[in-house]
Scaffold this active site. Sequence first.
Site, PDB file in Angstrom:
ATOM      1  CB  SER A 113      66.242  57.507  -0.242  1.00 42.83           C
ATOM      2  OG  SER A 113      65.971  56.296  -0.908  1.00 42.83           O
ATOM      3  CG  ASP A 252      58.028  57.914  -0.453  1.00 39.16           C
ATOM      4  OD1 ASP A 252      58.560  57.085  -1.095  1.00 39.16           O
ATOM      5  OD2 ASP A 252      58.950  58.536   0.185  1.00 39.16           O
ATOM      6  CG  HIS A 287      61.449  58.238  -2.523  1.00 38.00           C
ATOM      7  ND1 HIS A 287      61.735  57.811  -0.911  1.00 38.00           N
ATOM      8  CD2 HIS A 287      62.580  58.224  -2.849  1.00 38.00           C
ATOM      9  CE1 HIS A 287      62.636  57.305  -0.933  1.00 38.00           C
ATOM     10  NE2 HIS A 287      63.468  57.424  -1.566  1.00 38.00           N
TER      11      HIS A 287
END
Length: 312
Positions: A113, A252, A287
């Site tokens: 991320s 995601d 995610h």
Amino acid sequence: MATSWACKGSRGGGAAAARQPVLLQHGVLVDGMTWLLGSPEESLPYILADQGFDVWIANNRGTRWSSRHVSLDPKSRSYWNWSWDDIVVNDMPAIVDYVCSHTGQKPHYVGHSMGTLVALAAFSEGRMVDKLKSAALLSPVAYLSHITTPIGVVLAKAFAGELISDLLGIAEFNPASPQVSNLVRTFCRKPGMNCYDLLTSFTAVRDGVLTKYDYVMPDANVARYGQADPPAYDMGAIPAWFPLFLSYGGRDSLSDPADVALLLDDLRRRGHAGDRLTVQYLPQLAHADFVIGVCAKDLVYNDVISFFRRFH
């Protein structure tokens, strides 16, 4: 400058100096402990250590394990007067230098991320690429034009960074603080908001393009950058010879596949190809699955380790 602290771990035998170092960088709103939330059999640091790697876990400035400063107190507003650009320019290169100096080797890099956003921004300016052997980017974030989480969009359009720090007087984003709780509660009352998963919902984006810090006032941007709008980081400027492993998921909502496709277009247009660009698409992953998913070892980590061994 706050100290970004790296902790070191090594399971099994063998001198640490002989083991290949790997540096792990966490995402937004968490710290390095997020890599260790699963069992030893499922957590990437333990898996890497058991495979003979020397594991280093970074913590961004301002997190629980990285709050010291040479002169400023974390309770002061001045302590929090920085942006993620400072992590790109100062903190991450310093952490990489630290690992290199203590191991005598170039480490591999793993980011998730925001850990990918910082790395990509740094790589695009030629930073760290000569100090790392390769980089594995999980849920890579370089474009956010297809973000689907409503709270992320609302906060982005509201210029979340400046709204929180300048207007509300909140320096550290602490979800437990009354100020932030009230702010989030206000957003969550809006129709269509899903606030049950702030990890994947909260982010600060502007127009979907990764840029340097926006001082909002054109005059301030001109003074800093020589132009009214902050310049964008050019993903296509990442050296084509630098080995990249990109893994992203079909579920995601932050690192959307369409946005990852834009990043891949940039990389391939400038020559990233062959064994220097390995791409893994996993339609079933969201995610956080890349860090705390029980299936991440079999679906992601084994391929990451194979990638690292190609560039030993």
